[in-house]
Design an enzyme around this catalytic site. Structure first.
Site, PDB file in Angstrom:
ATOM      1  N   ASP A  67     -50.021 -74.955   0.132  1.00  0.00           N
ATOM      2  CA  ASP A  67     -50.915 -74.409  -0.887  1.00  0.00           C
ATOM      3  C   ASP A  67     -51.905 -73.438  -0.263  1.00  0.00           C
ATOM      4  O   ASP A  67     -51.985 -73.319   0.964  1.00  0.00           O
ATOM      5  CB  ASP A  67     -51.647 -75.543  -1.617  1.00  0.00           C
ATOM      6  CG  ASP A  67     -52.185 -76.619  -0.683  1.00  0.00           C
ATOM      7  OD1 ASP A  67     -52.222 -76.384   0.549  1.00  0.00           O
ATOM      8  OD2 ASP A  67     -52.583 -77.685  -1.153  1.00  0.00           O
ATOM      9  N   ASP A 136     -57.920 -88.468  -5.826  1.00  0.00           N
ATOM     10  CA  ASP A 136     -57.464 -88.622  -7.213  1.00  0.00           C
ATOM     11  C   ASP A 136     -55.943 -88.619  -7.325  1.00  0.00           C
ATOM     12  O   ASP A 136     -55.398 -88.462  -8.413  1.00  0.00           O
ATOM     13  CB  ASP A 136     -58.060 -87.509  -8.085  1.00  0.00           C
ATOM     14  CG  ASP A 136     -57.653 -86.113  -7.618  1.00  0.00           C
ATOM     15  OD1 ASP A 136     -56.892 -85.996  -6.635  1.00  0.00           O
ATOM     16  OD2 ASP A 136     -58.087 -85.129  -8.248  1.00  0.00           O
ATOM     17  N   HIS A 138     -53.804 -86.422  -5.972  1.00  0.00           N
ATOM     18  CA  HIS A 138     -53.083 -85.149  -5.942  1.00  0.00           C
ATOM     19  C   HIS A 138     -52.359 -84.982  -4.610  1.00  0.00           C
ATOM     20  O   HIS A 138     -52.780 -85.526  -3.584  1.00  0.00           O
ATOM     21  CB  HIS A 138     -54.012 -83.956  -6.237  1.00  0.00           C
ATOM     22  CG  HIS A 138     -54.965 -83.563  -5.164  1.00  0.00           C
ATOM     23  ND1 HIS A 138     -56.319 -83.791  -5.243  1.00  0.00           N
ATOM     24  CD2 HIS A 138     -54.778 -82.916  -3.995  1.00  0.00           C
ATOM     25  CE1 HIS A 138     -56.915 -83.304  -4.167  1.00  0.00           C
ATOM     26  NE2 HIS A 138     -55.997 -82.775  -3.391  1.00  0.00           N
ATOM     27  N   GLU A 143     -53.061 -81.183  -9.181  1.00  0.00           N
ATOM     28  CA  GLU A 143     -54.124 -82.032  -9.694  1.00  0.00           C
ATOM     29  C   GLU A 143     -53.603 -82.934 -10.814  1.00  0.00           C
ATOM     30  O   GLU A 143     -52.523 -82.691 -11.367  1.00  0.00           O
ATOM     31  CB  GLU A 143     -55.255 -81.142 -10.233  1.00  0.00           C
ATOM     32  CG  GLU A 143     -55.917 -80.275  -9.178  1.00  0.00           C
ATOM     33  CD  GLU A 143     -56.875 -81.047  -8.277  1.00  0.00           C
ATOM     34  OE1 GLU A 143     -56.713 -82.264  -8.114  1.00  0.00           O
ATOM     35  OE2 GLU A 143     -57.795 -80.409  -7.729  1.00  0.00           O
TER      36      GLU A 143
END
Ligand code: GLP
Length: 261
Positions: A67, A136, A138, A143
């Protein structure tokens, strides 16, 4: 999905490095998938150590990063392409021309994302993908709410991710870009072997959901439950919310030596 609970980040680094070295011994021109973030750093440090000791070469290997932030200038120290070079690829004999990442400065974003997908495919696909996980759940920058079938695309970062990553931007959450380009969940799922590393209490819930929760876009890493070859290397703290922790320990202890990860 195999879960291996180890004493500390260094032990995780050694076991993960073993996998990379075994792969490169079998296939010197292997394609590596590289993650940024702090979790893989002990893996990279161990690989650099082994490279300096003459135990492994990356001379024929290729690498793709997961990414990239949108809009960070080419020379920005937190641009992921620069981060991976500083932390790993620039410290071993991996030619920079053989390391690629999504183009966070592209004018035509959809075209750049499609080109990145094509580049991975043309290289023969990723043999071994090193992954971290966000608090979280990801992976890469997929996300919560990400399509489980997603491919490389632009995403908006959650406030939580920007808060988590503010430490790399002098603690200033407003300095963290709002957007990123990221390999999709389906892109990551196409890797032949996925090796996810997680350490610390902060990752315990995400690791529990990843391995034992319902598959859901709310916890994007759960898509890996559908992957046939995933190794999850965690320390005691990251393993602390796992329901079947005793079983994972027994399984790993009883594992035939020939099997590897
Ligand atoms: C970022 C990266 C992810 C990484 C995550 C966790 O969001 N895009 O690839 O897994 O951070 O980072 P850390 O390992 O520092 O906790």
């Amino acid at each position: 999905m195999e879960i291996v609970i180890l004493d500390d980040a260094q032990a995780i680094g050694r076991l993960a490095a073993d996998q990379v070295c075994t792969l490169l011994a079998r296939k010197p021109d292997a394609v590596l998938g590289l993650a940024t973030g702090s979790s893989p750093l002990p893996v990279y440090d161990e690989l650099v150590r082994r490279h300096q000791a003459g135990e492994v070469t990356f001379g024929q290997a290729r690498a793709f990063t997961l990414d990239e932030y949108v809009g960070l200038a080419a020379g920005h120290p937190e641009r992921y392409r620069n981060v991976i070079d500083r932390e790993f690829t620039g410290r071993v004999d991996l030619d920079p021309s053989r390391v690629a990442g999504p183009d966070g400065l592209a004018r035509d974003v959809p075209a750049a994302c499609a080109a990145y997908e094509r580049a991975i495919t043309d290289a023969g696909g990723v043999d071994l993908q090193i992954l971290g996980i966000g608090t979280d759940g990801h992976i890469a920058f997929n996300e919560p709410g990400s399509s489980l079938a997603s491919r490389t695309r632009i995403k908006t970062l959650t406030h939580q991710t920007r808060v988590d990553n503010a430490r790399f931007f002098g603690g200033d959450v407003d300095a963290v870009p709002t957007h990123c380009l990221t390999q999709g969940l389906a892109t990551i799922m196409a890797a032949r072997h996925v090796l996810l590393v997680a350490t610390g209490q902060g990752k315990a819930q995400a690791v529990h959901e990843l391995a034992e929760g319902a598959v859901s876009a709310l916890w994007p890493a759960t898509v890996l439950q559908h992957h046939p070859h995933v190794s999850i290397l965690v320390d005691e703290a990251a393993a602390s919310r796992l329901q079947l922790v005793g079983y994972y320990r027994e399984t790993y202890l009883a594992k035939p030596a020939w099997q590897g990860l």
